[in-house]
Design a protein around this motif. Sequence first.
Motif, PDB file in Angstrom:
ATOM      1  N   GLU A 103       0.600  -1.409   0.055  1.00  4.80           N
ATOM      2  CA  GLU A 103       0.490  -0.220   0.056  1.00  4.80           C
ATOM      3  C   GLU A 103       1.179   0.744   0.141  1.00  4.80           C
ATOM      4  O   GLU A 103       1.725   0.769   0.944  1.00  4.80           O
ATOM      5  N   THR A 104       0.760   2.103  -0.644  1.00  4.07           N
ATOM      6  CA  THR A 104       1.584   3.095  -1.103  1.00  4.07           C
ATOM      7  C   THR A 104       0.833   4.721  -1.165  1.00  4.07           C
ATOM      8  O   THR A 104      -0.737   4.651  -0.836  1.00  4.07           O
ATOM      9  N   GLU A 105       1.557   5.954   0.163  1.00  5.74           N
ATOM     10  CA  GLU A 105       0.517   7.099   0.254  1.00  5.74           C
ATOM     11  C   GLU A 105       1.417   7.983  -1.244  1.00  5.74           C
ATOM     12  O   GLU A 105       0.376   9.100  -1.818  1.00  5.74           O
TER      13      GLU A 105
END
Length: 145
Positions: A103-105
């Motif tokens: 999961e990336t931001e």
Amino acid sequence: MQSRGIHHLDLVVSDIERSKRFYSELLRLLGWSGVLELEGERGENISYLQAQDTWLGLREKQSDVHPVPYDRYAVGVHHVAFEAAAPEVVDRCWAWVVERGVETESAPKEFPHYAAGYYAAFFYDPDGIKLEVVHEPVRAATTSG
């Protein structure tokens, strides 16, 4: 005499083996090496990953008091930033993150409001703890030699 910084930081994780694989692979890209296995004060296993004089400890949770998903705005750790030797290392870590479906931001980019040349990427560990990989040229120049 001035302190050399943080000696170690321990994170409590939901699955020690999963987190050990995740952090070992990520931190190897940043030049970290070595894992020290110790027993904690409650008999739990602790895996310490090493970078020069700094250690990151991983401990498996022993309580369900804090809810999942992780809330970085509750009391506790907001995020952990790992230093990269060059912008290319930030990019290499980002490629690893994307390749594994983490999961990336925020993809790697400059954040000039933090510092000149501050280049970072943000993403989450398997338990939802926010992580940053950053290269800051001024800091790198003053600590490398």
